[in-house]
Scaffold this active site. Structure first.
Site, PDB file in Angstrom:
ATOM      1  N   TYR A   1       0.510  -1.021  -0.236  1.00 49.84           N
ATOM      2  CA  TYR A   1      -0.118  -0.030   0.284  1.00 49.84           C
ATOM      3  C   TYR A   1       1.275   1.243  -0.294  1.00 49.84           C
ATOM      4  CZ  TYR A   1      -3.715   2.991   1.698  1.00 49.84           C
ATOM      5  OH  TYR A   1      -4.506   4.739   1.679  1.00 49.84           O
TER       6      TYR A   1
ATOM      7  N   ASP B   1       9.499   3.158  -0.880  1.00 52.57           N
ATOM      8  CA  ASP B   1       7.913   3.778   0.111  1.00 52.57           C
ATOM      9  C   ASP B   1       8.475   3.509   2.076  1.00 52.57           C
ATOM     10  OD1 ASP B   1       6.486   4.535   1.789  1.00 52.57           O
ATOM     11  OD2 ASP B   1       4.398   3.809   0.257  1.00 52.57           O
TER      12      ASP B   1
ATOM     13  N   LYS C   1       4.059   9.358   8.407  1.00 55.76           N
ATOM     14  CA  LYS C   1       4.021   8.741  10.285  1.00 55.76           C
ATOM     15  C   LYS C   1       5.647   9.327  10.951  1.00 55.76           C
ATOM     16  CE  LYS C   1       1.136   4.820   7.931  1.00 55.76           C
ATOM     17  NZ  LYS C   1       1.171   4.437   7.077  1.00 55.76           N
TER      18      LYS C   1
HETATM   19  C1  LIG Z   1       0.858   4.712   5.360  1.00 55.75           C
HETATM   20  C2  LIG Z   1       1.083   4.981   4.615  1.00 55.75           C
HETATM   21  C3  LIG Z   1       1.473   5.696   3.981  1.00 55.75           C
HETATM   22  C4  LIG Z   1       0.232   6.661   2.920  1.00 55.75           C
HETATM   23  O1  LIG Z   1       0.375   8.090   4.119  1.00 55.75           O
HETATM   24  P1  LIG Z   1      -0.828   8.476   4.434  1.00 55.75           P
HETATM   25  O2  LIG Z   1      -0.276   9.312   5.100  1.00 55.75           O
HETATM   26  O3  LIG Z   1      -1.801   7.693   5.282  1.00 55.75           O
HETATM   27  O4  LIG Z   1      -1.125   9.231   3.191  1.00 55.75           O
HETATM   28  C5  LIG Z   1       1.816   5.297   2.016  1.00 55.75           C
HETATM   29  N1  LIG Z   1       2.675   3.995   1.860  1.00 55.75           N
HETATM   30  C6  LIG Z   1       2.988   3.475   3.293  1.00 55.75           C
HETATM   31  C7  LIG Z   1       4.421   2.428   3.220  1.00 55.75           C
HETATM   32  C8  LIG Z   1       1.919   3.475   4.629  1.00 55.75           C
HETATM   33  O5  LIG Z   1       1.979   3.117   5.415  1.00 55.75           O
END
Ligand SMILES: *Cc1c(COP(=O)(O)O)cnc(C)c1O
Length: 431
Positions: A148, A243, A271
């Site tokens: 994701y 990511d 995060k």
């Molecule tokens: C949470 C998450 C996102 C999205 O971040 P948001 O601040 O919720 O838009 C993207 N990539 C990874 C790996 C994530 O865990």
């Protein structure tokens, strides 16, 4: 045994919310859809615990889905925030705070020469994709099933997290013409990536991969997988985007790229680096980052990007994490908890496997440890749901889906972990 917890107030707040907010929530993972029941409305949180509207207090392993690694309402963070708020909450002009957090970020991620701040992980990955496409002059991207990367159009094809939980990994509303440019590979199967490259040798701009996937539950990269990924990207002239929105500052002071010795072209963060405020970031090699406006032609902007409160929370959080001995302590606690859970499950004869990476882990209700999305999907979701509900009743808040990571933070002291394990022992019986 204690009386069943009352959740009357949460229920009535949920009812009111549902009338004017779709599903009553502003992010679908909060809705408890996968486990049944209604979401708890939260009033406050402190250290390792979270308290709902009915005054039930739970030990929290969601940690706002990752950011709260130093614990809720850490005094160093809240004090810094109060001071910053009094100086003004947004200026729409640069501040020194942005350079400070940029410096801290780059120091922790040597693969980055430059970084730009945005307001969410989604924005970070969307912007990174645009940049990779512009830099290579190519349109296609390769991602992995069950990973994701936020809810950007290009990335909502066979996606993990809430999209997987709700059974809508490929969302309607994503234009077919765009979805066609998203190629999906199987995580940990390098041949699946090579096959896509062979079919599209001159049109793949980038491969995007989670540092350590956490959005199909925690799945570890097989030995050599990430290295092979980097190599195949080089061979075909595509960029590698890591990511690390979730894995950043989760495994160590830095990213999965440090642990696995990978040098990605672009890295996405979010995060933890916002310390509980809305922050995302993407950064990478100078010649790539210089393509961004105002230096280059790739447009990307944000009214609240680099917001002073958000930067302040991030700086205060990283300062705590950067202290000597913090990660060894955090990882030791994570090990105590995960070893404890594994032992209890074995003793209770519950078919499961636990995967952990630094201060995050997933207990899969599948004796065979998942190495890809298909493996995660083969879990006993009914058993997960029973376990989740029992744990909640026992005072422990777990993420309400099998396809998510549990987050351990500095506020989970040995005493808190001990209480958690007592709950696990109670809940694993005749599960
Ligand atoms: C949470 C998450 C996102 C999205 O971040 P948001 O601040 O919720 O838009 C993207 N990539 C990874 C790996 C994530 O865990």
């Amino acid at each position: 045994m204690a009386a069943k917890k009352s959740t009357k107030k949460s229920s009535s707040l949920f009812l009111a919310a549902k009338k004017i907010i779709p599903g009553g929530v502003n992010s679908p993972v909060r809705a408890f859809s996968a486990v049944g029941g209604k979401p708890l409305f939260i009033k406050k949180a402190s250290g390792p615990t979270i308290t709902d509207a009915d005054n039930n207090t739970y030990i929290d392993y969601i940690g706002s889905w990752g950011p709260m690694i130093v614990g809720h309402a850490h005094p160093a963070v809240t004090k810094a925030l109060a001071k910053a708020a009094a100086r003004g909450t947004s200026f729409g002009a640069p501040t020194e705070l942005e350079t400070t957090l940029a410096r801290m970020t780059i120091d922790a991620f040597p693969s980055m020469d430059m970084v730009r701040f945005v307001s969410s992980g989604t924005e970070a990955t969307m912007s990174a994709l645009r940049l990779a496409r512009a830099y290579t002059g190519r349109d296609k991207i390769i991602k992995f099933e069950g990973c994701y990367h936020g809810h950007g159009d290009s990335l909502l094809v066979k996606a993990g997290s809430g999209a997987a939980t709700l059974g809508i990994p490929s969302s309607p509303g994503v234009p077919k013409t765009l979805a066609r440019n998203t190629l999906n590979a199987q995580y940990n199967h390098i041949e699946s990536v090579e096959k896509l490259f062979k079919k599209n040798p001159d049109s793949v701009a980038c491969v995007i991969v989670e540092g350590v996937p956490g959005n199909m539950g925690v799945v570890l990269p097989k030995e050599g997988f990430l290295q092979a990924l980097k190599k195949v990207c080089r061979k075909y002239g595509a960029l590698l985007i890591m990511d690390e929105v979730m894995s950043g500052f989760r495994l160590c002071y830095g990213g999965a790229q440090q642990v696995f010795k990978i040098d990605p072209d672009i890295t996405c963060l979010g995060k933890v680096i916002g310390g509980g405020m809305p922050v995302g970031a993407f950064g990478g090699k100078k010649e790539i980052m210089e393509q961004l406006a105002p230096l280059g032609p790739v447009y990307q902007a944000g009214t609240l990007s680099g917001n002073p409160l958000a930067m302040t929370a991030g700086i205060a959080t990283l300062k705590i994490l950067g202290r000597k001995g913090v990660y060894p302590r955090l990882l030791k606690r994570a090990k105590t908890l995960t070893d404890g859970i594994t032992k209890i499950a074995e003793k209770a004869g519950v078919e499961c496997s636990l995967t952990s990476a630094g201060a995050m882990f997933t207990l899969f209700f599948n004796a065979k440890r998942p190495v890809d999305y298909a493996g995660a999907c083969a879990c006993d979701l009914k058993k997960f749901s029973r376990y989740f509900k029992r744990m909640l009743e026992a005072g422990v808040m777990l993420p309400p889906s099998q396809f998510e990571a549990n987050f351990i933070g500095l506020a989970h002291t040995p005493e808190v972990i001990g209480r958690t394990l007592e709950a696990v022992e109670k809940c694993m019986k005749r599960l």
